[in-house]
Design a protein around this motif. Structure first.
Motif, PDB file in Angstrom:
ATOM      1  N   VAL A   1      11.328 -15.363  26.837  1.00 27.09           N
ATOM      2  CA  VAL A   1      12.684 -14.646  26.587  1.00 27.09           C
ATOM      3  C   VAL A   1      12.801 -14.035  25.284  1.00 27.09           C
ATOM      4  CG1 VAL A   1      15.129 -15.514  26.471  1.00 27.09           C
ATOM      5  CG2 VAL A   1      13.642 -16.441  28.274  1.00 27.09           C
ATOM      6  N   LYS A   2      12.697 -14.898  24.107  1.00 24.02           N
ATOM      7  CA  LYS A   2      12.858 -14.275  22.862  1.00 24.02           C
ATOM      8  C   LYS A   2      12.115 -12.956  22.542  1.00 24.02           C
ATOM      9  CE  LYS A   2      14.571 -18.618  20.921  1.00 24.02           C
ATOM     10  NZ  LYS A   2      14.382 -19.686  19.836  1.00 24.02           N
ATOM     11  N   GLN A   3      10.932 -12.797  23.038  1.00 21.56           N
ATOM     12  CA  GLN A   3      10.102 -11.509  22.768  1.00 21.56           C
ATOM     13  C   GLN A   3      10.679 -10.532  23.511  1.00 21.56           C
ATOM     14  OE1 GLN A   3       5.957 -12.276  23.347  1.00 21.56           O
ATOM     15  NE2 GLN A   3       5.217 -10.203  22.647  1.00 21.56           N
ATOM     16  N   VAL A   4      10.830 -10.695  24.753  1.00 20.43           N
ATOM     17  CA  VAL A   4      11.245  -9.665  25.657  1.00 20.43           C
ATOM     18  C   VAL A   4      12.619  -9.220  25.309  1.00 20.43           C
ATOM     19  CG1 VAL A   4      12.097  -9.018  28.024  1.00 20.43           C
ATOM     20  CG2 VAL A   4       9.702 -10.197  27.675  1.00 20.43           C
ATOM     21  N   LEU A   5      13.605 -10.198  24.852  1.00 20.19           N
ATOM     22  CA  LEU A   5      15.050  -9.510  24.473  1.00 20.19           C
ATOM     23  C   LEU A   5      14.539  -8.741  23.392  1.00 20.19           C
ATOM     24  CD1 LEU A   5      17.121 -12.579  25.368  1.00 20.19           C
ATOM     25  CD2 LEU A   5      17.042 -10.352  26.853  1.00 20.19           C
ATOM     26  N   ASP A   6      13.919  -9.120  22.565  1.00 16.68           N
ATOM     27  CA  ASP A   6      13.729  -8.046  21.062  1.00 16.68           C
ATOM     28  C   ASP A   6      12.989  -7.112  21.538  1.00 16.68           C
ATOM     29  OD1 ASP A   6      13.652  -8.071  18.170  1.00 16.68           O
ATOM     30  OD2 ASP A   6      11.232  -8.143  18.437  1.00 16.68           O
ATOM     31  N   LEU A   7      12.272  -6.830  22.233  1.00 16.81           N
ATOM     32  CA  LEU A   7      11.825  -5.565  22.622  1.00 16.81           C
ATOM     33  C   LEU A   7      12.386  -4.674  23.369  1.00 16.81           C
ATOM     34  CD1 LEU A   7       8.152  -6.747  23.964  1.00 16.81           C
ATOM     35  CD2 LEU A   7       8.607  -5.631  21.697  1.00 16.81           C
ATOM     36  N   ILE A   8      13.407  -5.443  24.270  1.00 16.05           N
ATOM     37  CA  ILE A   8      14.276  -4.342  24.888  1.00 16.05           C
ATOM     38  C   ILE A   8      15.513  -3.915  23.982  1.00 16.05           C
ATOM     39  CG2 ILE A   8      16.494  -4.571  26.398  1.00 16.05           C
ATOM     40  CD1 ILE A   8      14.945  -6.743  28.218  1.00 16.05           C
ATOM     41  N   SER A   9      15.656  -4.590  22.831  1.00 19.94           N
ATOM     42  CA  SER A   9      16.715  -4.221  21.945  1.00 19.94           C
ATOM     43  C   SER A   9      16.323  -3.140  21.141  1.00 19.94           C
ATOM     44  CB  SER A   9      17.432  -5.441  21.017  1.00 19.94           C
ATOM     45  OG  SER A   9      15.862  -5.436  20.112  1.00 19.94           O
ATOM     46  N   LYS A  10      14.819  -2.939  21.006  1.00 24.79           N
ATOM     47  CA  LYS A  10      14.382  -1.786  20.353  1.00 24.79           C
ATOM     48  C   LYS A  10      14.313  -0.513  21.244  1.00 24.79           C
ATOM     49  CE  LYS A  10      12.209  -4.815  17.041  1.00 24.79           C
ATOM     50  NZ  LYS A  10      10.881  -5.283  16.615  1.00 24.79           N
ATOM     51  N   GLY A  11      14.503  -0.710  22.505  1.00 24.90           N
ATOM     52  CA  GLY A  11      14.836   0.511  23.512  1.00 24.90           C
ATOM     53  C   GLY A  11      13.365   0.943  23.811  1.00 24.90           C
ATOM     54  N   GLY A  12      13.402   1.727  25.115  1.00 23.53           N
ATOM     55  CA  GLY A  12      12.433   2.339  25.853  1.00 23.53           C
ATOM     56  C   GLY A  12      11.671   1.254  26.806  1.00 23.53           C
ATOM     57  N   VAL A  13      12.386   0.278  27.152  1.00 24.29           N
ATOM     58  CA  VAL A  13      11.694  -0.597  28.136  1.00 24.29           C
ATOM     59  C   VAL A  13      12.534  -0.468  29.460  1.00 24.29           C
ATOM     60  CG1 VAL A  13      11.580  -3.156  29.140  1.00 24.29           C
ATOM     61  CG2 VAL A  13      11.430  -2.614  26.623  1.00 24.29           C
ATOM     62  N   LYS A  14      11.655  -0.022  30.670  1.00 24.40           N
ATOM     63  CA  LYS A  14      12.361   0.415  31.817  1.00 24.40           C
ATOM     64  C   LYS A  14      12.128  -0.272  32.797  1.00 24.40           C
ATOM     65  CE  LYS A  14      11.421   5.371  30.702  1.00 24.40           C
ATOM     66  NZ  LYS A  14      10.767   6.690  31.440  1.00 24.40           N
ATOM     67  N   GLY A  15      11.225  -1.221  32.950  1.00 20.65           N
ATOM     68  CA  GLY A  15      11.100  -2.175  33.788  1.00 20.65           C
ATOM     69  C   GLY A  15      10.180  -3.640  33.499  1.00 20.65           C
ATOM     70  N   ILE A  16      10.430  -4.817  34.179  1.00 18.86           N
ATOM     71  CA  ILE A  16       9.582  -5.885  33.594  1.00 18.86           C
ATOM     72  C   ILE A  16       9.273  -6.554  34.877  1.00 18.86           C
ATOM     73  CG2 ILE A  16       9.695  -7.839  32.165  1.00 18.86           C
ATOM     74  CD1 ILE A  16      11.939  -6.556  30.764  1.00 18.86           C
ATOM     75  N   ALA A  17       8.071  -7.017  34.829  1.00 17.08           N
ATOM     76  CA  ALA A  17       7.615  -7.940  35.928  1.00 17.08           C
ATOM     77  C   ALA A  17       7.218  -9.208  35.522  1.00 17.08           C
ATOM     78  CB  ALA A  17       6.607  -7.092  36.776  1.00 17.08           C
ATOM     79  N   HIS A  18       7.633 -10.387  35.748  1.00 16.20           N
ATOM     80  CA  HIS A  18       6.937 -11.378  35.668  1.00 16.20           C
ATOM     81  C   HIS A  18       6.000 -11.983  36.593  1.00 16.20           C
ATOM     82  CE1 HIS A  18       7.888 -16.423  35.393  1.00 16.20           C
ATOM     83  NE2 HIS A  18       7.086 -15.903  34.705  1.00 16.20           N
ATOM     84  N   VAL A  19       4.559 -12.113  36.197  1.00 15.91           N
ATOM     85  CA  VAL A  19       3.552 -12.229  37.041  1.00 15.91           C
ATOM     86  C   VAL A  19       3.232 -13.767  37.370  1.00 15.91           C
ATOM     87  CG1 VAL A  19       1.097 -11.759  37.158  1.00 15.91           C
ATOM     88  CG2 VAL A  19       2.358 -10.303  35.696  1.00 15.91           C
ATOM     89  N   THR A  20       3.768 -14.059  38.733  1.00 16.22           N
ATOM     90  CA  THR A  20       3.620 -15.555  39.201  1.00 16.22           C
ATOM     91  C   THR A  20       3.106 -15.426  40.399  1.00 16.22           C
ATOM     92  OG1 THR A  20       5.716 -15.037  40.162  1.00 16.22           O
ATOM     93  CG2 THR A  20       5.909 -16.018  38.072  1.00 16.22           C
ATOM     94  N   GLY A  21       3.508 -16.027  41.426  1.00 20.52           N
ATOM     95  CA  GLY A  21       2.691 -16.071  42.807  1.00 20.52           C
ATOM     96  C   GLY A  21       2.760 -14.853  43.435  1.00 20.52           C
ATOM     97  N   GLY A  22       1.314 -14.300  43.849  1.00 24.24           N
ATOM     98  CA  GLY A  22       1.404 -12.869  44.307  1.00 24.24           C
ATOM     99  C   GLY A  22       0.413 -12.122  43.173  1.00 24.24           C
ATOM    100  N   GLY A  23       0.531 -12.684  41.977  1.00 28.05           N
ATOM    101  CA  GLY A  23      -0.334 -12.046  40.925  1.00 28.05           C
ATOM    102  C   GLY A  23       0.006 -10.525  40.552  1.00 28.05           C
ATOM    103  N   PHE A  24      -0.647  -9.838  40.119  1.00 29.43           N
ATOM    104  CA  PHE A  24      -0.523  -8.581  39.902  1.00 29.43           C
ATOM    105  C   PHE A  24      -0.392  -7.714  41.081  1.00 29.43           C
ATOM    106  CE2 PHE A  24      -3.018  -7.519  35.372  1.00 29.43           C
ATOM    107  CZ  PHE A  24      -2.470  -8.552  34.826  1.00 29.43           C
ATOM    108  N   THR A  25      -0.966  -7.718  41.957  1.00 25.93           N
ATOM    109  CA  THR A  25      -0.802  -7.027  43.108  1.00 25.93           C
ATOM    110  C   THR A  25       0.457  -6.878  43.733  1.00 25.93           C
ATOM    111  OG1 THR A  25      -3.400  -7.696  43.833  1.00 25.93           O
ATOM    112  CG2 THR A  25      -2.062  -6.793  45.666  1.00 25.93           C
ATOM    113  N   ASP A  26       1.253  -7.956  43.975  1.00 28.80           N
ATOM    114  CA  ASP A  26       2.521  -8.062  44.511  1.00 28.80           C
ATOM    115  C   ASP A  26       3.681  -8.011  43.492  1.00 28.80           C
ATOM    116  OD1 ASP A  26       0.900  -8.458  46.801  1.00 28.80           O
ATOM    117  OD2 ASP A  26       1.968 -10.368  47.226  1.00 28.80           O
TER     118      ASP A  26
END
Length: 394
Positions: free
Chosen positions: A282-307
């Protein structure tokens, strides 16, 4: 406030409504939370409401795979395709389902909600006796989902169910939940303790968690602006996190090793490696978002990379992943070797060492990777957005 405990009694817990209440991990707050769902009541009257099916479908059969064949998640009792089919059918009844969190309009913002559990990782908690960190996993699975929309978690609620309440054990579990809330800077607002004799095995319990966050409508991360040429940044995981444990347990049984044995080639037991708590991003991602340029985010859980990764792309876009761009943790190498699990199955079941993927502009990727090179955090350039669909590997 006191509550008498009787067979089949349910103990509800709540804290005073404060955005950041002080939490005493040694105290169990007892009370009754209001029943009913605000979302259910309000969604009928709001055309803006967006909903999501955030939980997967876990079927726990005891079917044994052929001892000589490579194991699959389906062999272990979990059918990802069946889960996807259920989501598809639900989407017909409730359009808008399919993201990582559910969005509900509130003025110029969205409330973003998510719910999850920790799956059969609980079985390993029972076997290892490691209960202090399973609550971190519980919080992580929900807050990591809602932060993919750019939402800041506000509060968390938990559900703890057991056959017979062991207060000392429950305290350990809830201490982990408190730790997880502190890591994600959200309040543990309340929860429910259910004591249900004969429903669970002795000394076992089940957990569910529920998180709510908030994001301005004009700041939602939804992937709509992703274009070919954008870069995928991977944030490292701590290991298996909280997905794929039905397959992990089947591999463990086949390997002949115990949870007390060392992970081959490492100075850590299998139990310790597998029980490593899920990273809370959470804290790392929100910090990265605040600096701009983040367009999409995927949490890699069930389904792994593929899904999971394709879920953030607009139609007509996919990605090429450089499979050698990060070091795959030893625990995954052991799982694949001991279970003779094929590459495709590994990538569709596990996070393979990358727990969160950010799709960013090329300019943002350079800044993020430069900060990583300077030791601010660990991050890897793992791929690029391309025309087409799905995930391919180079």
């Amino acid at each position: 406030m006191t509550t008498s405990l009787k067979p089949s009694a349910e103990l509800s817990r709540s804290l005073s409504a404060s955005t950041r209440p002080s939490i005493n991990p040694n105290r169990r707050y007892v009370g009754r939370l209001a029943s009913g769902s605000l979302f259910t009541k309000f969604s009928k009257n709001s055309l803006e409401a967006k909903r999501v099916r955030t939980s997967g479908v876990v079927s726990m059969s005891k079917k044994d795979a052929d001892k000589g064949a490579g194991l699959t998640y389906k062999d272990a009792g979990v059918d990802i395709d069946a889960g996807s089919e259920l989501v598809r059918r639900i989407a017909k009844m409730a359009p808008g389902i399919g993201g990582f969190g559910g969005l509900y309009p509130l003025g110029d913002s969205y409330l973003v909600a998510g719910t999850d559990g920790v799956g059969t990782k609980l079985k390993l908690a029972f076997e290892t006796g490691i209960h202090e960190t399973i609550g971190i996993d519980l919080v992580a699975m929900s807050v990591n989902d809602i932060v993919t929309s750019g939402a800041k978690p506000l509060f968390f609620l938990d559900y703890f169910a057991t056959s017979r309440l062991d207060v000392d054990l429950a305290e350990k579990v809830i201490k982990g939940i408190v730790d997880g809330c502190q890591q994600s800077d959200c309040a543990l607002l309340g929860g429910e303790t259910a004591e249900m004799p004969d429903f669970y095995a002795n000394s076992e319990y089940d957990l569910s968690g529920f998180a709510v966050g908030i994001v301005k409508k004009d700041s939602v991360i939804d992937g709509k602006n992703i274009v070919a040429g954008d870069v995928l940044i991977g944030l490292p995981s701590s290991g298996v996190h909280s997905n794929g444990f039905s397959l992990v347990r089947r591999v463990l049984a086949r390997s002949g090793l115990s949870l007390k044995d060392l992970l081959p080639g490492e100075n850590i037991t299998l139990g310790e490696a597998l029980m490593a708590p899920t990273v809370i991003y959470v804290k790392q991602v929100l910090d990265l978002i605040s600096k701009g340029g983040v367009k999409g985010i995927a949490h890699v859980t069930g389904g792994g990379f593929t899904d999971n990764i394709p879920r953030v792309f607009p139609k007509g876009l996919g990605t090429v992943i450089d499979k050698d761009s990060w070091e795959v943790p030893a625990v995954f190498k052991w799982i694949q070797e001991a279970g003779r699990v094929e590459d495709g199955e590994m990538r569709r079941t596990f996070n393979m060492g990358i727990g969160m993927v950010l799709v960013v502009s090329p300019e943002a990727s350079r800044r993020i990777l430069e900060d990583a090179a300077n030791g601010a955090y660990k991050a890897y350039r793992i791929g690029e957005v391309v025309s087409g669909e799905g995930v391919t590997y180079s």
